[in-house]
Design a protein around this motif. Structure first.
Motif, PDB file in Angstrom:
ATOM      1  N   ALA A 176      95.006  19.160 -30.742  1.00 36.49           N
ATOM      2  CA  ALA A 176      94.547  20.206 -31.657  1.00 36.49           C
ATOM      3  C   ALA A 176      93.856  19.553 -32.850  1.00 36.49           C
ATOM      4  N   PRO A 177      92.642  19.986 -33.206  1.00 39.63           N
ATOM      5  CA  PRO A 177      91.886  19.323 -34.269  1.00 39.63           C
ATOM      6  C   PRO A 177      92.235  19.881 -35.654  1.00 39.63           C
ATOM      7  N   GLU A 178      91.979  19.062 -36.666  1.00 40.64           N
ATOM      8  CA  GLU A 178      92.078  19.536 -38.047  1.00 40.64           C
ATOM      9  C   GLU A 178      90.800  20.258 -38.464  1.00 40.64           C
ATOM     10  N   LEU A 179      89.677  19.797 -37.924  1.00 43.75           N
ATOM     11  CA  LEU A 179      88.378  20.345 -38.301  1.00 43.75           C
ATOM     12  C   LEU A 179      87.506  20.457 -37.060  1.00 43.75           C
ATOM     13  N   VAL A 180      86.796  21.567 -36.948  1.00 40.73           N
ATOM     14  CA  VAL A 180      85.807  21.761 -35.877  1.00 40.73           C
ATOM     15  C   VAL A 180      84.462  22.009 -36.546  1.00 40.73           C
ATOM     16  N   LEU A 181      83.489  21.166 -36.218  1.00 43.04           N
ATOM     17  CA  LEU A 181      82.122  21.338 -36.707  1.00 43.04           C
ATOM     18  C   LEU A 181      81.282  21.797 -35.528  1.00 43.04           C
TER      19      LEU A 181
ATOM     20  N   PRO B  22      87.593  27.084 -20.862  1.00 43.90           N
ATOM     21  CA  PRO B  22      88.707  26.352 -21.467  1.00 43.90           C
ATOM     22  C   PRO B  22      88.409  25.902 -22.901  1.00 43.90           C
ATOM     23  N   LEU B  23      87.179  25.472 -23.159  1.00 40.39           N
ATOM     24  CA  LEU B  23      86.826  25.065 -24.519  1.00 40.39           C
ATOM     25  C   LEU B  23      86.855  26.257 -25.462  1.00 40.39           C
ATOM     26  N   ARG B  24      86.317  27.380 -25.050  1.00 45.32           N
ATOM     27  CA  ARG B  24      86.333  28.576 -25.896  1.00 45.32           C
ATOM     28  C   ARG B  24      87.771  29.009 -26.194  1.00 45.32           C
ATOM     29  N   GLN B  25      88.626  28.956 -25.175  1.00 41.39           N
ATOM     30  CA  GLN B  25      90.022  29.344 -25.387  1.00 41.39           C
ATOM     31  C   GLN B  25      90.725  28.371 -26.323  1.00 41.39           C
ATOM     32  N   TRP B  26      90.400  27.089 -26.212  1.00 49.49           N
ATOM     33  CA  TRP B  26      90.995  26.073 -27.071  1.00 49.49           C
ATOM     34  C   TRP B  26      90.572  26.299 -28.521  1.00 49.49           C
ATOM     35  N   LEU B  27      89.307  26.611 -28.737  1.00 56.62           N
ATOM     36  CA  LEU B  27      88.827  26.887 -30.088  1.00 56.62           C
ATOM     37  C   LEU B  27      89.450  28.164 -30.643  1.00 56.62           C
ATOM     38  N   ALA B  28      89.598  29.164 -29.797  1.00 57.98           N
ATOM     39  CA  ALA B  28      90.207  30.418 -30.252  1.00 57.98           C
ATOM     40  C   ALA B  28      91.663  30.228 -30.654  1.00 57.98           C
ATOM     41  N   ALA B  29      92.346  29.283 -29.978  1.00 59.19           N
ATOM     42  CA  ALA B  29      93.754  29.042 -30.290  1.00 59.19           C
ATOM     43  C   ALA B  29      93.935  28.121 -31.492  1.00 59.19           C
ATOM     44  N   ALA B  30      92.853  27.483 -31.942  1.00 60.06           N
ATOM     45  CA  ALA B  30      92.957  26.526 -33.058  1.00 60.06           C
ATOM     46  C   ALA B  30      92.896  27.261 -34.390  1.00 60.06           C
TER      47      ALA B  30
END
Length: 617
Positions: free
Chosen positions: A328-333, A343-351
């Motif tokens: 899980a990232p601290e920052l997404v740019l 899977p990437l979209r779901q991961w971003l939505a959960a972050a």
């Protein structure tokens, strides 16, 4: 508004235009009236007026930068078609089908970055352009749509081939204008030139899209006398209205703030989605990821899947729940559109505990899960390059190394599973590894674009990848790929499924009629393979006929009908690679059919996901 304008030079768009000091069209000697010193002839009948105005309009489009137009047959559109086809500075592409013409223009504009004209006759012909206009709106592709129409007195009175074309494309058109019927006076010629400039710059500037101009044209539709000379344009071939392109960039304060945010969050990621028109952005994105120590999750449509920070197989990695939770990232740019990967979209939505920032003028439209913390509507390439200069090499190197190590494990697993094995994932991976950088890969929506995102490797100087991912439909894919060929930026390969090819099979006419070479890689698995991954596939009583919809076509015969080369279907990846190389070396369009089985394809994908998960343990 300024009180005075330099009438000898173009003026910036939005500033008051020059007056009639610029000479108008030269007129024959016999005249009946004067207009600001410009003579209007009694022999300049309605068709001559129409052609004079259209000639000035098209000349002005060319002065602005127009280089290509697409036409289709019709009677009411004769003035449009004749004017475009007779303009020597334009390459005018003839099509039988308006839908093919619209998507061809879309592909050409997408590949070239310039607006392209598509003109058609009245009635349902204009409605056939709607899918391409919608895709242009969603994908931000500049188009100029010129529709011929009946004049007002022939509307809603039963005249043939007449429908309501006013704002026909609704909100999908960036701007609509009903042109009207006018005499070709000097004033109106200047107005036609200003209209052309406004249409061209509107399609291109800000958020690019389709501009729709509706031309009501009265009979007779062919001029009955030669056109007099026209010097109504500005001297030196300059456009009537010039354009100073905006280049928004973050000011020093916001730039320093963004650099500080990156410095304060060492465990960040950069997500790069479709941004097909800007090579500088891909370069700046790769450089910033490496300097910041951020994993770069780059869709091939971004052009940025390269460099030591690129994580090629994030789609597979993020299917593993343990990996996704532990990274899980601290920052997404975020740069460009959201990648296709679910899977990437779901991961971003959960972050939800991550700070998520998007850079770019269109970034605010790419947030279906409402998780963006901040949108920076600035030029992304310039902004990232400036931020890269403002930060020191930093980051949690163990963070990046964990991602790259897992990506390497996934790559080894793929090599083991897919090596020399003829399969849809293997074809996508093979194209990613061997296509030269000067090649453009046009990818159909549905499974091909997903396989390219999942299995495409990271490599230096990758080929360009284009796809109709605005509205994500399969319509017009063949025609759009041929349009990309017409942009003349190098060879083009189309990766497409059997349903999408059947859907736009008429687009194959471009090979013979327009003499365009395209390498078509057809994944023939007997239907819509993507649906086999979805719950609807369990509805066995109606699934095959109504959802999977196998075309049942002999594509070898289709290739013969449309004049394409058709080598024997390759039995393995070595033969496939040879067929692609041979096609790229030829000067004709070729259809390479790869035969696949839908059920086996689903099993292979799931096997890949399982084996990569095991490798990550």
């Amino acid at each position: 508004m300024p009180a005075e304008v330099d009438r000898g030079r173009p003026v910036a768009f939005g500033i008051q235009l020059g007056d009639n000091a610029v000479p108008g069209a030269r007129r024959p000697a016999e005249t009946v009236e004067q207009d600001d010193g410009l003579a209007h002839s009694d022999i300049l009948t309605a068709p001559l007026d129409t052609f004079l105005l259209l000639r000035a309009f098209v000349d002005e489009l060319v002065r602005c930068g127009l280089r290509a137009a697409c036409t289709s047959p019709g009677s009411r559109s004769a003035p449009l078609v004749l004017t475009l086809a007779r303009e020597p500075r334009l390459r005018c592409y003839s099509h039988l089908d308006e839908r093919c013409a619209g998507y061809f223009a879309l592909g050409l504009a997408k590949a070239s970055g310039r607006p392209v004209v598509v003109a058609c006759t009245s009635g349902t012909a204009a409605a056939q352009l709607a899918p391409a206009v919608i895709e242009a709106h969603e994908a931000r592709v500049p188009l100029l749509v010129l529709t011929a129409d009946r004049p007002p007195e022939l509307r809603e009175v039963g005249a043939g081939q007449t429908i309501d074309q006013i704002k026909l494309y609704g909100s999908a058109a960036k701007w609509f204008f009903e042109v009207g019927n006018h005499e070709a006076t000097g004033e109106r010629l200047h107005w036609a030139r200003a209209l052309a400039c406004r249409a061209y710059w509107t399609a291109l500037d800000g958020e690019p899209g389709a501009v729709h101009l509706n031309w009501p044209l009265r009979e007779p539709l062919v001029p009955d006398a030669p056109l007099p000379a026209d010097d109504s344009g500005r001297p030196g071939g300059l456009p009537w209205t010039s354009r100073r392109p905006a280049s928004p960039r973050l000011e020093e304060g916001p730039l320093a703030e963004l650099a500080g945010v990156i410095g304060a969050h060492p465990r960040g990621v950069i997500v790069a989605g479709r941004h097909e028109a800007d090579d500088e952005l891909a370069t700046a994105t790769k450089a910033l990821a490496e300097r910041a120590g951020y994993p770069l999750l780059a869709d091939p449509l971004s052009g940025a899947r390269a460099g030591p920070a690129a994580i090629a197989h994030y789609d597979i990695l993020l299917r593993d729940a343990r990996f996704a939770a532990g990274c899980a990232p601290e920052l997404v740019l975020r740069i460009g559109d959201l990648p296709t990967s679910k899977p990437l979209r779901q991961w971003l939505a959960a972050a939800t505990n991550s700070r998520q920032l998007a850079v770019g003028a269109h970034a605010g439209r790419q947030d279906p899960d409402s998780v963006l913390t901040e949108v920076m509507p600035a030029d992304p390439a310039g902004t990232l390059a400036a931020v890269n200069q403002a930060i020191s090499p930093q980051g949690d190197r163990q963070w990046l190394e964990r991602w790259t190590a897992c990506d390497a494990r996934a790559a080894r697993a793929l090599d083991s599973i897919l090596a020399r094995r003829m399969s849809e994932p293997g074809v996508a991976r093979e194209l990613g590894m061997r296509l030269p950088s000067e090649v453009t890969l046009f990818v159909a929506s549905s499974m091909p674009v997903r396989d390219v995102e999942t299995f495409w490797p990271a490599r230096d100087e990758p080929p360009r990848v284009l796809s109709n991912r605005g509205a994500n439909g399969i319509d017009g894919t063949v025609s759009a790929a041929f349009g990309a060929v017409a942009a003349a930026n190098g060879p083009v390969v189309l990766l497409i499924g059997d349903v999408a090819l059947a859907h736009d099979i008429g687009g194959l006419l471009a090979a013979r009629r327009l003499d365009l070479a395209l390498t078509i890689v057809l994944l023939n698995n007997g239907g819509g393979g993507i649906f086999d991954f979805l719950p609807v596939a369990t509805q066995t009583d109606v699934y095959e006929e109504h959802v999977a919809t196998p075309p049942g076509l002999d594509f070898g015969q289709a290739a013969a009908l449309y004049g394409l080369g058709y080598p024997p279907p390759p039995p393995d990846l070595d033969a496939f690679a040879g067929a692609v190389d041979d096609s790229l070396a030829s000067e004709r369009a070729n259809l390479i059919e790869v035969r696949s089985d839908r059920a086996a394809n689903v099993q292979l994908h799931r096997h890949v996901w399982e084996q990569v998960a095991r490798a990550l343990e």
